[in-house]
Write a protein that holds these residues in place. Structure first.
Motif, PDB file in Angstrom:
ATOM      1  N   TYR B 377       0.831  -1.203   0.000  1.00 22.01           N
ATOM      2  CA  TYR B 377       0.000   0.000   0.000  1.00 22.01           C
ATOM      3  C   TYR B 377       0.869   1.258   0.000  1.00 22.01           C
ATOM      4  O   TYR B 377       0.511   2.269  -0.603  1.00 22.01           O
ATOM      5  CB  TYR B 377      -0.942   0.002   1.214  1.00 22.01           C
ATOM      6  CG  TYR B 377      -2.094  -0.980   1.090  1.00 22.01           C
ATOM      7  CD1 TYR B 377      -2.384  -1.594  -0.136  1.00 22.01           C
ATOM      8  CD2 TYR B 377      -2.907  -1.271   2.174  1.00 22.01           C
ATOM      9  CE1 TYR B 377      -3.430  -2.486  -0.247  1.00 22.01           C
ATOM     10  CE2 TYR B 377      -3.962  -2.160   2.072  1.00 22.01           C
ATOM     11  CZ  TYR B 377      -4.220  -2.769   0.857  1.00 22.01           C
ATOM     12  OH  TYR B 377      -5.251  -3.648   0.741  1.00 22.01           O
ATOM     13  N   TYR B 378       2.022   1.150   0.675  1.00 17.66           N
ATOM     14  CA  TYR B 378       2.919   2.315   0.715  1.00 17.66           C
ATOM     15  C   TYR B 378       3.429   2.628  -0.683  1.00 17.66           C
ATOM     16  O   TYR B 378       3.442   3.779  -1.135  1.00 17.66           O
ATOM     17  CB  TYR B 378       4.083   2.038   1.667  1.00 17.66           C
ATOM     18  CG  TYR B 378       5.093   3.146   1.718  1.00 17.66           C
ATOM     19  CD1 TYR B 378       4.800   4.336   2.382  1.00 17.66           C
ATOM     20  CD2 TYR B 378       6.330   3.012   1.104  1.00 17.66           C
ATOM     21  CE1 TYR B 378       5.716   5.364   2.432  1.00 17.66           C
ATOM     22  CE2 TYR B 378       7.256   4.032   1.151  1.00 17.66           C
ATOM     23  CZ  TYR B 378       6.946   5.212   1.811  1.00 17.66           C
ATOM     24  OH  TYR B 378       7.859   6.225   1.853  1.00 17.66           O
ATOM     25  N   ILE B 379       3.837   1.550  -1.381  1.00 18.55           N
ATOM     26  CA  ILE B 379       4.332   1.730  -2.749  1.00 18.55           C
ATOM     27  C   ILE B 379       3.223   2.273  -3.646  1.00 18.55           C
ATOM     28  O   ILE B 379       3.433   3.163  -4.469  1.00 18.55           O
ATOM     29  CB  ILE B 379       4.881   0.401  -3.308  1.00 18.55           C
ATOM     30  CG1 ILE B 379       6.111  -0.006  -2.506  1.00 18.55           C
ATOM     31  CG2 ILE B 379       5.222   0.517  -4.795  1.00 18.55           C
ATOM     32  CD1 ILE B 379       6.584  -1.402  -2.793  1.00 18.55           C
ATOM     33  N   LEU B 380       1.997   1.737  -3.444  1.00 19.48           N
ATOM     34  CA  LEU B 380       0.873   2.192  -4.264  1.00 19.48           C
ATOM     35  C   LEU B 380       0.400   3.582  -3.856  1.00 19.48           C
ATOM     36  O   LEU B 380      -0.431   4.185  -4.536  1.00 19.48           O
ATOM     37  CB  LEU B 380      -0.295   1.210  -4.146  1.00 19.48           C
ATOM     38  CG  LEU B 380      -0.087  -0.167  -4.785  1.00 19.48           C
ATOM     39  CD1 LEU B 380      -1.301  -1.044  -4.522  1.00 19.48           C
ATOM     40  CD2 LEU B 380       0.151  -0.033  -6.283  1.00 19.48           C
ATOM     41  N   GLY B 381       0.887   4.053  -2.729  1.00 22.11           N
ATOM     42  CA  GLY B 381       0.509   5.390  -2.289  1.00 22.11           C
ATOM     43  C   GLY B 381      -0.867   5.472  -1.660  1.00 22.11           C
ATOM     44  O   GLY B 381      -1.506   6.525  -1.685  1.00 22.11           O
ATOM     45  N   ILE B 382      -1.342   4.374  -1.109  1.00 19.22           N
ATOM     46  CA  ILE B 382      -2.652   4.406  -0.455  1.00 19.22           C
ATOM     47  C   ILE B 382      -2.495   4.830   1.001  1.00 19.22           C
ATOM     48  O   ILE B 382      -1.762   4.207   1.724  1.00 19.22           O
ATOM     49  CB  ILE B 382      -3.336   3.038  -0.535  1.00 19.22           C
ATOM     50  CG1 ILE B 382      -3.584   2.680  -2.011  1.00 19.22           C
ATOM     51  CG2 ILE B 382      -4.667   3.060   0.215  1.00 19.22           C
ATOM     52  CD1 ILE B 382      -4.049   1.270  -2.223  1.00 19.22           C
TER      53      ILE B 382
END
Lengths: 261, 382
Positions: B377-382
């Protein structure tokens, strides 16, 4: 060993109920000292119920069960413990404690009730196991034993405190004929050599003929004792159809055909 | 065993030593399982002390004797014979003599049956443990594969699913745990809001407690708290249920009927868990936010302020990202619970052990999965 006439257990006017359902309706009988007494009957007739009342697990709806002059249905606290120490029970499935070795199972009552030293308890435990033919299996866990060995171990544990009366629930159920016959011989041997009184619940005909001095037969429909006496005599002389069928392993049809002949 | 009731005298032992190194032990009274202990020590002490060439036991005074009394006689004989001394037993009554002969002295003098196997060295133990861990991993991978195949098969052919079983499990897994999930989440929401309000107050930023609660709940706390509670409640129940079935040979019965226990028992539970856990998490989120609301109201803000604040910072993406994780948690809880039950060993503690394993493994795996999602989620920016 003893005179064999004196009653060690008296069941008087005994009625057993589960809730409102009457299982056994007003029966009375006596078990004599030193005999092998068999309670038999078809499935669901209340054999095990009767046994569980006799060993004080359940309270009867009515009546008294007197073991060695003491009423087990009324005994409480200390008296009840003292009375229970004089009887031994071997349960149908053994009920050995799975977390203890076979020897520890047998030593448990000795540990709880006597002031014997550890060595003494060990030796007595091993003697009981040797008596039932389980020498060499002392350190095994119950889960490593076969069906016959479990029953033997349960018998050894029941005998730990040298009780005068041993109750056995279906000792030969689920065993092969040889093991079952060996167990019968063991019961006879213990009865003759130690003079222990046996109360056995079973419906294995072969066992009954081999071990029983006297039987009572319970009946599901009348909820009462339908026959009492020596098993061979009952087989040959009883005129009651249910009793005839039971002792001859017959169905209604077979019995009818035989009687017409 | 006759006449227990007649009066017997308590047991006693009398030692007398002859000049030719013969010890005579006169045993008297009643030797039963309760009284023998009293003279056991005395008699073995006498024997050890005098160390005679020959031991004679005079049993004439024994009034009553059961197997424990016989055990004492055998013990004395064993001690004596170990030292190579002589032993004589005399004066025993006929009954007691018979009882004495009943026990096989030869067998009892031998050491006990096979003891415990010798302990292994450290290399062997390390190897064994590593092997067990690999084996454990293999079992988990294999089981995951089977459940996945089962789930796909069920999805392709929904009529073959045992829906009755699914709904019963839904009720137990979901509906029945609603109260505890509401309670736990409400209290956790309340406590977290309260604890964070104190430092935030120093900066006059109390209102941001609402933002903190909504973000924490949607992303992490709601899914995790709910899954933990359900894992403790239902994961252990699944393990106990299947463990009992294993012990009763019901799993073997299924196998021999040609029914795959995984498809028959595990898949309906996993499906029920997949249905219920996201729903429970929604409730968990709601009650967590209510917990926060109580704190916000107590600080003098209005209900509307709270709603505005949480709708401004909480997004649907956040909520759905949190709920998406719970699908995996659901499979974990049901799968690990069932697997632990199916691998239960025999014996009385087997079912209990299976339940413990289910809960512990479930928690560990959920934390790991949650961490992985955190990174994604961090990588996806959520």
């Amino acid at each position: 060993m003893s005179d064999g006439k004196e009653a060690i257990i008296e069941v008087k006017d005994f009625t057993a109920k589960y809730g409102d359902v009457v299982i056994i309706d007003d029966i009375s009988f006596e078990v004599l000292r030193g005999e092998i007494f068999v309670i038999l009957g078809g499935s669901g007739c209340g054999k095990s119920t009767l046994l569980k009342h006799m060993i004080g697990l359940y309270k009867p709806a009515r009546g008294n069960i007197i073991i060695k002059g003491e009423d087990i249905t009324k005994a409480e606290g200390r008296d009840r413990i003292d009375l229970l120490k004089q009887i031994g029970v071997a349960y149908q499935l053994g009920a050995l404690f799975g977390s203890m070795t076979v020897l520890e199972n047998v030593m448990l009552p000795l540990e709880e009730y006597t002031d014997l030293s550890r060595d003494a308890r060990h030796l007595i435990g091993r003697m009981k196991l040797e008596l039932v033919g389980l020498d060499g299996s002392e350190e095994k866990m119950p889960s490593e034993l076969s069906g016959g060995m479990i029953k033997r171990a349960a018998l050894a544990r029941a005998m730990a405190l040298d009780p005068e009366v041993l109750f056995l629930d279906e000792p030969s159920a689920g065993l092969d004929p040889i093991t079952s016959a060996e167990l019968d011989q063991l019961i006879i041997q213990l009865s003759r050599s130690l003079g222990v009184t046996f109360v056995v619940v079973t419906h294995e005909l072969n066992s009954i003929y081999t071990i029983a001095d006297r039987v009572i037969m319970l009946d599901k429909s009348t909820k009462n004792i339908i026959a009492a006496g020596n098993p061979e005599y009952l087989r040959d002389h009883s005129t009651i159809p249910v009793v005839q069928k039971f002792f001859r392993r017959q169905t209604d049809a077979q019995l009818g055909a035989q009687n017409q002949r | 065993m006759k006449d227990h009731d007649a009066a017997f005298s308590p047991p006693s032992v009398e030692a007398s030593k002859d000049p030719d190194s013969t010890l005579v032990l006169k045993i008297k009274g009643r030797l039963d399982v309760y009284s023998t202990g009293k003279i056991w020590k005395d008699s073995s002490f006498e024997l050890e002390k005098s160390n005679p060439r020959k031991l004679v036991i005079d049993g004439e005074g024994i009034e009553y004797c059961d197997a424990s009394g016989i055990a004492l006689l055998i013990e004395l004989r064993l001690i004596q014979e170990k030292k190579g001394g002589g032993f004589e037993l005399r004066g025993l009554s006929e009954d007691n003599e018979k009882l004495y002969k009943l026990f096989n002295f030869g067998l009892l003098s031998k050491p006990e049956g096979p003891g415990k196997p010798p302990s292994r060295n450290i290399v062997e133990r390390v190897g064994e443990t590593s092997w067990e861990m690999l084996e454990e991993l293999r079992v988990h991978i294999y089981f995951t594969g089977r459940v996945t195949v089962g789930l796909f098969a069920a999805a392709l052919n929904p009529f073959k699913i045992r829906w009755k079983e699914v709904f019963v499990t839904c009720e137990k897994f979901g509906a029945n745990s609603l109260f505890i999930i509401a309670l736990v989440n409400f209290l956790v929401g309340l406590v977290i809001a309260f604890q964070s309000a104190i430092p935030m107050q120093q900066y006059g930023a109390q209102i941001f407690v609402a933002d903190l609660i909504v973000i924490a709940y949607f992303k992490e706390l709601g899914p995790l708290m709910t899954a933990f509670v359900v894992n403790g409640r239902s994961g252990s129940a699944f393990a106990a249920e299947l463990g009992t079935m294993k012990v009763n040979e019901e799993l073997d019965a299924l196998d021999t009927m040609g029914l795959d226990p995984v498809n028959f028992l595990v898949v309906p539970k996993v499906i029920a868990a997949i249905f219920m856990l996201p729903l429970l998490t929604v409730f968990g989120n709601l009650f967590g936010l209510l917990g926060g609301l109580v704190v916000i109201l107590s600080m003098g803000y209005t209900f509307t302020t709270y709603i505005n604040q949480i709708t401004a910072s909480g997004t649907y993406v956040m909520l759905l990202a949190g709920l998406f994780k719970t699908l995996f948690f659901a499979v974990l809880i049901a799968g690990v619970g069932c697997l632990s039950g199916m691998r239960a060993s025999r014996g009385p503690s087997a079912v209990g052990d299976a339940a413990t394993t289910a809960v512990v493994t479930g928690i560990i795996l959920m934390i790991v999965v949650d961490g992985i999602f955190g990174v994604i989620y961090y990588i996806l920016g959520i």
